[in-house]
Design a protein around this motif. Structure first.
Motif, PDB file in Angstrom:
ATOM      1  N   ILE A  11       0.853  -1.194   0.000  1.00 34.99           N
ATOM      2  CA  ILE A  11       0.000   0.000   0.000  1.00 34.99           C
ATOM      3  C   ILE A  11       0.887   1.241   0.000  1.00 34.99           C
ATOM      4  CG2 ILE A  11      -1.694   1.322   1.338  1.00 34.99           C
ATOM      5  CD1 ILE A  11      -2.777  -1.323   2.401  1.00 34.99           C
ATOM      6  N   TYR A  12       0.512   2.225  -0.782  1.00 36.44           N
ATOM      7  CA  TYR A  12       1.188   3.520  -0.751  1.00 36.44           C
ATOM      8  C   TYR A  12       0.394   4.410   0.192  1.00 36.44           C
ATOM      9  CZ  TYR A  12       4.098   7.301  -2.441  1.00 36.44           C
ATOM     10  OH  TYR A  12       5.033   8.298  -2.525  1.00 36.44           O
ATOM     11  N   ALA A  13       1.076   4.965   1.205  1.00 40.63           N
ATOM     12  CA  ALA A  13       0.371   5.756   2.215  1.00 40.63           C
ATOM     13  C   ALA A  13       1.256   6.913   2.681  1.00 40.63           C
ATOM     14  CB  ALA A  13      -0.039   4.864   3.388  1.00 40.63           C
ATOM     15  N   PHE A  14       0.741   7.698   3.598  1.00 39.30           N
ATOM     16  CA  PHE A  14       1.361   8.965   3.987  1.00 39.30           C
ATOM     17  C   PHE A  14       1.587   9.073   5.490  1.00 39.30           C
ATOM     18  CE2 PHE A  14      -0.742   9.407  -0.023  1.00 39.30           C
ATOM     19  CZ  PHE A  14       0.150  10.143  -0.778  1.00 39.30           C
ATOM     20  N   HIS A  15       2.109   8.035   6.116  1.00 41.39           N
ATOM     21  CA  HIS A  15       2.330   8.040   7.556  1.00 41.39           C
ATOM     22  C   HIS A  15       3.725   8.548   7.882  1.00 41.39           C
ATOM     23  CE1 HIS A  15      -1.310   5.801   7.641  1.00 41.39           C
ATOM     24  NE2 HIS A  15      -0.776   4.753   7.013  1.00 41.39           N
ATOM     25  N   GLU A  21       6.809  13.386   4.846  1.00 43.34           N
ATOM     26  CA  GLU A  21       6.200  12.059   4.725  1.00 43.34           C
ATOM     27  C   GLU A  21       4.704  12.167   4.432  1.00 43.34           C
ATOM     28  OE1 GLU A  21       8.507   9.005   7.506  1.00 43.34           O
ATOM     29  OE2 GLU A  21       7.885  10.810   8.587  1.00 43.34           O
ATOM     30  N   GLY A  22       4.082  13.185   4.988  1.00 40.27           N
ATOM     31  CA  GLY A  22       2.666  13.412   4.738  1.00 40.27           C
ATOM     32  C   GLY A  22       2.388  13.958   3.353  1.00 40.27           C
ATOM     33  N   GLN A  23       3.401  14.541   2.732  1.00 42.49           N
ATOM     34  CA  GLN A  23       3.231  15.115   1.397  1.00 42.49           C
ATOM     35  C   GLN A  23       3.674  14.144   0.300  1.00 42.49           C
ATOM     36  OE1 GLN A  23       5.646  18.603   1.923  1.00 42.49           O
ATOM     37  NE2 GLN A  23       3.981  19.766   2.870  1.00 42.49           N
ATOM     38  N   ILE A  24       4.787  13.458   0.530  1.00 42.67           N
ATOM     39  CA  ILE A  24       5.373  12.590  -0.492  1.00 42.67           C
ATOM     40  C   ILE A  24       4.820  11.172  -0.397  1.00 42.67           C
ATOM     41  CG2 ILE A  24       7.521  11.577  -1.341  1.00 42.67           C
ATOM     42  CD1 ILE A  24       8.930  14.106  -0.217  1.00 42.67           C
ATOM     43  N   GLY A  25       4.695  10.657   0.827  1.00 43.90           N
ATOM     44  CA  GLY A  25       4.229   9.294   1.030  1.00 43.90           C
ATOM     45  C   GLY A  25       5.320   8.276   0.758  1.00 43.90           C
ATOM     46  N   SER A  26       5.011   7.030   1.001  1.00 45.70           N
ATOM     47  CA  SER A  26       5.957   5.951   0.742  1.00 45.70           C
ATOM     48  C   SER A  26       5.226   4.614   0.688  1.00 45.70           C
ATOM     49  CB  SER A  26       7.073   5.921   1.796  1.00 45.70           C
ATOM     50  OG  SER A  26       6.536   5.698   3.073  1.00 45.70           O
ATOM     51  N   ASP A  27       5.992   3.579   0.336  1.00 47.08           N
ATOM     52  CA  ASP A  27       5.425   2.234   0.250  1.00 47.08           C
ATOM     53  C   ASP A  27       5.427   1.562   1.621  1.00 47.08           C
ATOM     54  OD1 ASP A  27       4.878   1.980  -2.547  1.00 47.08           O
ATOM     55  OD2 ASP A  27       7.037   1.844  -2.898  1.00 47.08           O
ATOM     56  N   SER A  95       1.319  -6.627  11.246  1.00 46.77           N
ATOM     57  CA  SER A  95       2.581  -5.904  11.189  1.00 46.77           C
ATOM     58  C   SER A  95       2.487  -4.903  10.047  1.00 46.77           C
ATOM     59  CB  SER A  95       3.772  -6.841  11.008  1.00 46.77           C
ATOM     60  OG  SER A  95       3.731  -7.469   9.760  1.00 46.77           O
ATOM     61  N   VAL A  96       2.982  -3.699  10.335  1.00 52.33           N
ATOM     62  CA  VAL A  96       2.996  -2.626   9.348  1.00 52.33           C
ATOM     63  C   VAL A  96       4.452  -2.227   9.173  1.00 52.33           C
ATOM     64  CG1 VAL A  96       2.181  -0.308   8.768  1.00 52.33           C
ATOM     65  CG2 VAL A  96       0.725  -1.833  10.133  1.00 52.33           C
ATOM     66  N   ALA A  97       4.928  -2.275   7.927  1.00 57.72           N
ATOM     67  CA  ALA A  97       6.323  -1.964   7.646  1.00 57.72           C
ATOM     68  C   ALA A  97       6.418  -0.796   6.678  1.00 57.72           C
ATOM     69  CB  ALA A  97       7.035  -3.174   7.052  1.00 57.72           C
ATOM     70  N   LYS A  98       7.261   0.173   7.025  1.00 58.56           N
ATOM     71  CA  LYS A  98       7.577   1.272   6.119  1.00 58.56           C
ATOM     72  C   LYS A  98       8.826   0.866   5.353  1.00 58.56           C
ATOM     73  CE  LYS A  98       7.152   5.549   7.397  1.00 58.56           C
ATOM     74  NZ  LYS A  98       7.334   6.914   7.940  1.00 58.56           N
ATOM     75  N   ILE A  99       8.723   0.848   4.018  1.00 55.18           N
ATOM     76  CA  ILE A  99       9.839   0.454   3.165  1.00 55.18           C
ATOM     77  C   ILE A  99      10.771   1.658   2.975  1.00 55.18           C
ATOM     78  CG2 ILE A  99      10.472  -0.543   0.924  1.00 55.18           C
ATOM     79  CD1 ILE A  99       8.682  -2.316   2.784  1.00 55.18           C
ATOM     80  N   ASN A 100      12.070   1.425   3.088  1.00 56.65           N
ATOM     81  CA  ASN A 100      13.077   2.486   2.933  1.00 56.65           C
ATOM     82  C   ASN A 100      12.746   3.727   3.756  1.00 56.65           C
ATOM     83  OD1 ASN A 100      14.641   0.972   1.047  1.00 56.65           O
ATOM     84  ND2 ASN A 100      13.167   1.522  -0.536  1.00 56.65           N
TER      85      ASN A 100
END
Length: 120
Positions: A11-15, A21-27, A95-100
């Motif tokens: 999922i692409y999200a903005f956490h 992070e709230g503007q660009i988002g990540s995987d 489990s929630v993982a932020k990639i990179n």
């Protein structure tokens, strides 16, 4: 009792705590395991006798779409929503993982894992 798992929901999200992070988002990758009594479904072969994993995926997507600073907060919301909406589930592990993650180093992911049993 049995376990239904959804692995590596991408999922692409903005956490995150940073404004960027709230503007660009990540995987993100979400892994989910729920425990429920699957005995009836194993004999009837009917969807209404099991936990619908399409619904589980939808809950994950809905909760991941709501911005949060902390992965812990997102994981708690996913757990709470599943226990509220899916009566057959007795235990949820997510489990929630932020990639990179942007933490100033070469880190593949940051992962938070939480689990909760339904209160009887």
């Amino acid at each position: 009792m049995g376990t239904i798992q959804l692995k590596n929901i991408k999922i692409y999200a903005f956490h995150g705590c940073l404004v960027e992070e709230g503007q660009i988002g990540s995987d993100y990758l979400v892994n989910l395991a729920v425990k429920a009594d699957l005995k009836k479904a194993s004999t009837t072969d009917e969807l209404e006798d099991t936990v619908d994993y399409v619904l589980l995926q939808k809950i994950v997507q809905e909760e991941m779409a709501i911005r949060a600073k902390l992965l812990e907060h997102v994981a708690r919301r996913i757990i709470n929503s599943i226990l509220e909406k899916v009566e057959a589930v007795t235990t949820v592990k997510v489990s929630v993982a932020k990639i990179n993650p942007p933490i100033g180093g070469d880190v593949a992911e940051v992962r938070v894992t939480m689990q909760q049993k339904r209160n009887s």
